[in-house]
Design an enzyme around this catalytic site. Sequence first.
Site, PDB file in Angstrom:
ATOM      1  N   GLU B 171      20.195   3.862  38.074  1.00 30.04           N
ATOM      2  CA  GLU B 171      19.646   5.184  37.786  1.00 30.04           C
ATOM      3  C   GLU B 171      19.938   6.165  38.915  1.00 30.04           C
ATOM      4  O   GLU B 171      20.326   7.314  38.676  1.00 30.04           O
ATOM      5  CB  GLU B 171      18.134   5.068  37.537  1.00 30.04           C
ATOM      6  CG  GLU B 171      17.849   4.468  36.163  1.00 30.04           C
ATOM      7  CD  GLU B 171      16.422   3.975  35.968  1.00 30.04           C
ATOM      8  OE1 GLU B 171      16.045   3.673  34.825  1.00 30.04           O
ATOM      9  OE2 GLU B 171      15.682   3.871  36.965  1.00 30.04           O
ATOM     10  N   ASP B 301       3.333  -7.045  40.217  1.00 27.93           N
ATOM     11  CA  ASP B 301       4.408  -7.515  41.097  1.00 27.93           C
ATOM     12  C   ASP B 301       3.937  -8.557  42.103  1.00 27.93           C
ATOM     13  O   ASP B 301       4.742  -9.197  42.773  1.00 27.93           O
ATOM     14  CB  ASP B 301       5.004  -6.332  41.880  1.00 27.93           C
ATOM     15  CG  ASP B 301       5.700  -5.341  40.972  1.00 27.93           C
ATOM     16  OD1 ASP B 301       5.659  -5.543  39.751  1.00 27.93           O
ATOM     17  OD2 ASP B 301       6.281  -4.370  41.485  1.00 27.93           O
TER      18      ASP B 301
END
Lengths: 425, 425
Positions: B171, B301
């Site tokens: 990205e 996470d």
Amino acid sequence: MKKNRPQVVVLGAGFGGLAFCQSFSCHDADVTLVDRQNHHLFQPLLYQVATAGLSAPEIAQPIRSILRDKRNVTVLLRDVTGFDLARREVQFAGGALPYDYLVLALGGVTSYFGHPEWEQFAHGLKSLDDALRIRGQILLTFELAENSASETEKKRLMTIVVVGGGPTGVELAGAFAELATHVLKRDFRRIDPRQAHVILIEAGPRLLPQFSERLSAKAAAQLTKMGVDVRTGVSVKNIGEGFLELSDGTRLESANIIWAAGVAANPLTQKLGVALDRAGRVKVNPDLSLPEHPEIFAIGDLALVMDEHNKPVPGVSPAAMQMAHHVARIIHDDLHGLTGPKARPPFKYWDKGTMATIGRAAAVAQIGRLQLSGWLAWVSWLLIHLLFLIGFRNKAAVLLQWTYSYFTYKRGSRIITGADRNCSR
Amino acid sequence: MKKNRPQVVVLGAGFGGLAFCQSFSCHDADVTLVDRQNHHLFQPLLYQVATAGLSAPEIAQPIRSILRDKRNVTVLLRDVTGFDLARREVQFAGGALPYDYLVLALGGVTSYFGHPEWEQFAHGLKSLDDALRIRGQILLTFELAENSASETEKKRLMTIVVVGGGPTGVELAGAFAELATHVLKRDFRRIDPRQAHVILIEAGPRLLPQFSERLSAKAAAQLTKMGVDVRTGVSVKNIGEGFLELSDGTRLESANIIWAAGVAANPLTQKLGVALDRAGRVKVNPDLSLPEHPEIFAIGDLALVMDEHNKPVPGVSPAAMQMAHHVARIIHDDLHGLTGPKARPPFKYWDKGTMATIGRAAAVAQIGRLQLSGWLAWVSWLLIHLLFLIGFRNKAAVLLQWTYSYFTYKRGSRIITGADRNCSR
């Protein structure tokens, strides 16, 4: 750089410098616009960034982007350090830029009236970084108050003192009062943000001295109704870490002291070797050129020039833009041999009026003999500021933001950024 | 704090922590949400702030504002320093917070694979401050290139190296290429931004390893078409001030090195005294609780947990939110005596698919057996991200911004802020 074409160097991309570049129509000259920042800042709305109403990019636009279609204009990001008027050069670290004409549009800086040591305790509001620092600090002190067990400490953290009752001070005080009473009111569990104490201090006898007495009184009444503690006729004697001492003997404990009391010309004017007034402004000729330097002009907050009533032209953006247009015309005529330096027309200021916003649906405006206050003045303020915001994108985003804030009492930019945020303080 | 009610402490206001607070429905418990920042960050769009597409407040929302109607939730801005699991306390500078249940949702940090000294030369992208630093640096190097007389120096300034070919790296590389070739192309006079060199480095054999090989190839082809220099199968051997050394012997000179190669769990997990994997993730029980601590849970996470194929659940926001809902249900049932710790259901991950955007009308998406690329994938990506952006204001502002950028190739947030901007470098 092609040296056979006349070189015009413009210092500062505020309203004055930018208006010069946009209106200078001579295609036979190269224009170089130099600024320390990469963006033009819409200063009149800077207080909205400081009070979390708008985000930084909403009131700033890259200078190159604004001028991308002006093919004879080059934009340079540079810190100017001085001048060599004899060699006709602008100096910066590691180089110099020659000019045939020089336009000084460097704007103003916060002035602490001979007390530079106050700067560390009371932030001024002139740049985006200033605004982001104030925003982060105010939001952080409410967070710290929520964490604090001491009532004295909570009170100190939730006290906001704004020094200076001019338009910026009035706008900041009003916006802080709204932030506390409307925006934040339901967000905390252990403190009530509505108990925040916003104090506005003005040394003179009334707020907004550039307005009529009637509008000054209206502004004070509107602020008081919003919960602002307005104190006129008291000056600041001393400022230290977290406190102020006033001329009436009061000592205020506050974690948020904002300085909106003084503006001086950019100190680079001191390196010109010409006569300056007390605020560092250049005493220019009637055509805005420097004494004995018909090739150098000072415009905007940098220039001391009189209006038709022999009063100094105020340091507002319309004045800077009018001066820019005047100088652009003079240089154009000079280059085309239309007039010599002696036949140059003097600058004439056209006062379009003044306005200051106080809060939601509250403002004052003075346009010639017309005096407005309240909702009507506020709507006029809104429309005029929107009209002058540069670039479609910013206008649309700001309009959306304002409409949203008006109906919901929310503010979108309540973000604390910056490495100096220290939440264990 | 009323000690007679059960106390649930949640650390971290990312997708996991916030989803827990929003879905935890027990009105007989107090929830305290602790974060170092005052805002929740929409991480998937952080790369857009770093590449000047969006402004910081557009992807961030004050945590208290999101949770203002959750009256049993208290939000605290705190830097957690450690734990006392025996006394059931979370520690921070100057205090401790007792809990009956603790939910760890602290998220990840940038990992330099045992080379912490690289951090100063190659910025990671995890926070708003990181994004603003990268944005300021990239824009500044183009300004410096415009000022520079040396061709070698110009080339170095206009080389952008992104390390890591996962979604964030892809990205970023795509957005930087667009910034140079479309957004900035007409703004400079002495340099041509289209000659900027964007290099994407991936140590593995292909980009986006979590996608199918077909989509990886599509992504690489789309990036190459946009001008990105994609290099797979080479790893970084060394990074210093303005240069990288690669495993194939190449040395790259670049003023803009971005590290998007590694993520590790928040290092606070090391203070828990429980077993961690190499990335610092907690090896949780199937119900997401810590071994021997049924009152403590790790989500997002931070948690190493297996899916039905016995592969680790990926560190993506939908997984964090699903874990949050699971833990909220378990604590609710516990408090109501519906199940004991032994009868708790295991967490089951539902993979909703993965997508990565590459540029204007270019993306890849993999949803079950469905594989999309190009325009259709891009529109899906747009809609899904908009749908999940928190708060009306942000959605409307982002939509406006994107529409504007799409049709004009402009970007509104090209603003350099921050005191460490030094334009004489």
